[in-house]
Design an enzyme around this catalytic site. Structure first.
Site, short mmCIF file in Angstrom:
data_model
loop_
_atom_site.label_atom_id
_atom_site.label_comp_id
_atom_site.label_asym_id
_atom_site.label_seq_id
_atom_site.Cartn_x
_atom_site.Cartn_y
_atom_site.Cartn_z
N ASN A 78 9.73 7.07 -7.60
CA ASN A 78 8.89 7.07 -6.40
C ASN A 78 7.83 6.00 -6.53
O ASN A 78 7.27 5.80 -7.61
CB ASN A 78 8.21 8.44 -6.26
CG ASN A 78 7.25 8.50 -5.09
OD1 ASN A 78 7.62 8.19 -3.95
ND2 ASN A 78 6.01 8.88 -5.34
N GLY A 109 9.46 1.37 6.43
CA GLY A 109 10.43 0.81 5.49
C GLY A 109 10.13 -0.60 5.01
O GLY A 109 11.06 -1.34 4.66
N LEU A 129 8.30 11.32 2.58
CA LEU A 129 7.17 12.25 2.67
C LEU A 129 7.53 13.70 2.38
O LEU A 129 6.67 14.57 2.41
CB LEU A 129 6.51 12.14 4.06
CG LEU A 129 5.87 10.78 4.35
CD1 LEU A 129 5.25 10.76 5.74
CD2 LEU A 129 4.83 10.44 3.29
N HIS A 145 4.04 4.92 -5.40
CA HIS A 145 2.82 5.57 -4.91
C HIS A 145 1.71 4.52 -4.81
O HIS A 145 1.54 3.72 -5.74
CB HIS A 145 2.41 6.69 -5.87
CG HIS A 145 1.24 7.48 -5.38
ND1 HIS A 145 1.34 8.42 -4.37
CD2 HIS A 145 -0.07 7.44 -5.74
CE1 HIS A 145 0.14 8.94 -4.15
NE2 HIS A 145 -0.73 8.36 -4.96
N ASN A 199 8.76 -1.38 2.15
CA ASN A 199 9.16 -1.41 0.73
C ASN A 199 10.67 -1.48 0.60
O ASN A 199 11.21 -2.19 -0.25
CB ASN A 199 8.62 -0.19 -0.01
CG ASN A 199 7.18 -0.39 -0.43
OD1 ASN A 199 6.90 -1.15 -1.36
ND2 ASN A 199 6.26 0.27 0.27
N ASP A 246 4.19 13.52 -7.02
CA ASP A 246 3.47 12.46 -7.75
C ASP A 246 3.24 12.76 -9.22
O ASP A 246 2.23 12.34 -9.79
CB ASP A 246 2.12 12.17 -7.06
CG ASP A 246 2.32 11.72 -5.63
OD1 ASP A 246 3.34 11.07 -5.36
OD2 ASP A 246 1.47 12.04 -4.79
C1 GRF Z 1 3.88 3.00 0.79
O1 GRF Z 1 2.50 2.79 0.74
C2 GRF Z 1 4.34 3.80 -0.42
O2 GRF Z 1 3.60 3.56 -1.56
C3 GRF Z 1 4.12 5.20 0.04
O3 GRF Z 1 4.49 5.20 1.40
C4 GRF Z 1 4.28 3.89 1.94
C5 GRF Z 1 5.55 3.46 2.60
O4 GRF Z 1 5.39 2.26 3.32
N1 GRF Z 1 4.84 6.15 -0.77
P1 GRF Z 1 6.65 1.53 3.95
O5 GRF Z 1 7.36 2.50 4.84
O6 GRF Z 1 7.51 1.08 2.82
O7 GRF Z 1 6.08 0.37 4.71
#
Ligand code: GRF
Length: 219
Positions: free
Chosen positions: A104, A14, A87, A106, A16, A147
């Site tokens: 989303n 988490g 995921l 990516h 992001n 995606d």
């Molecule tokens: C990120 O690289 C995002 O682009 C991908 O999954 C990862 C999540 O990372 N979809 P985090 O859990 O936010 O650290």
């Protein structure tokens, strides 16, 4: 202007989500995170949400038709849903309930290096194996496929000759933490005005190499 309500779906640590929570904590932010949901009860993202005082829950795994996810989402009435390291494929019933409102992030420049199985280090290994000099970050609207869907914003990241999947992942992740909150808040602000997520530029990209950025992504 009313804040847009953002639901976040995340499966992992988490970071992001954290970048988004931090941005939304700014006075005057155009959005608030109203709920964080995960398919994994042990996801660090749920802990980050709770630490920020945001409702957080694991999605019951007994149902794969999306009904459990729909009930949880509808309870919090989000305007926008952000997948931040989620995921699982979002069920069709959820995509149909929130058309054009699910985005989303990516860790590569779509439409390359995406699709089923393209997550985590698999993405960066594929980028390195292809020998490309530039990777990056993409924020896009989702549809029923992995995606795919309308690209909202992209930001390039250089690939260095001595990169490993880990070093490239780290450089890309730092850019994700910049792009995600800016693009989501910019989209949320427009959402507040229009009731729909609109592309950040007529070309559908918030940033393009050689193009004029429509939002300031320069740091
Ligand atoms: C990120 O690289 C995002 O682009 C991908 O999954 C990862 C999540 O990372 N979809 P985090 O859990 O936010 O650290």
């Amino acid at each position: 202007m009313a804040q847009a309500r953002i639901a976040v779906l995340a499966s992992g640590r988490g970071t992001n989500l954290q970048a988004l929570l931090d941005a939304c904590a700014d006075p005057g932010a155009s959005a608030e995170v109203c709920v964080v949901l995960s398919n994994r009860a042990t996801a660090g993202a749920l802990d980050r949400a709770r630490a920020a005082g945001v409702p957080a829950a694991a999605i019951p795994t007994t149902s794969d038709d999306g009904s459990a996810l729909l009930v949880l989402l509808d309870r919090h009435a989000p305007d926008v849903i952000v997948l931040a390291g989620y995921l699982k494929l979002v069920p069709q019933s959820v995509v149909q309930r929130y058309p054009g409102r699910i985005m989303n992030i990516h860790p590569a420049l779509l439409p390359g290096f995406g699709g089923r199985g393209m997550y985590g280090r698999h993405v960066h290994e594929a980028v390195l194996a292809a020998g490309v000099r530039v990777s990056g970050v993409t924020l896009h609207l989702i549809d029923e496929e992995y995606d795919r869907g309308w690209i909202l914003a992209q930001w390039p990241v250089p690939v260095r000759p001595d990169d490993t999947a880990e070093t490239l992942a780290q450089r890309v992740l730092e850019v994700e933490h910049q792009l995600l909150p800016r693009a989501v808040l910019a989209a949320a602000e427009r959402f507040g005005r229009t009731g729909t997520i609109v592309p950040l530029s007529p070309a559908g990209e918030g940033f393009s190499v050689g193009g004029r950025p429509r939002i300031d992504l320069s740091t």
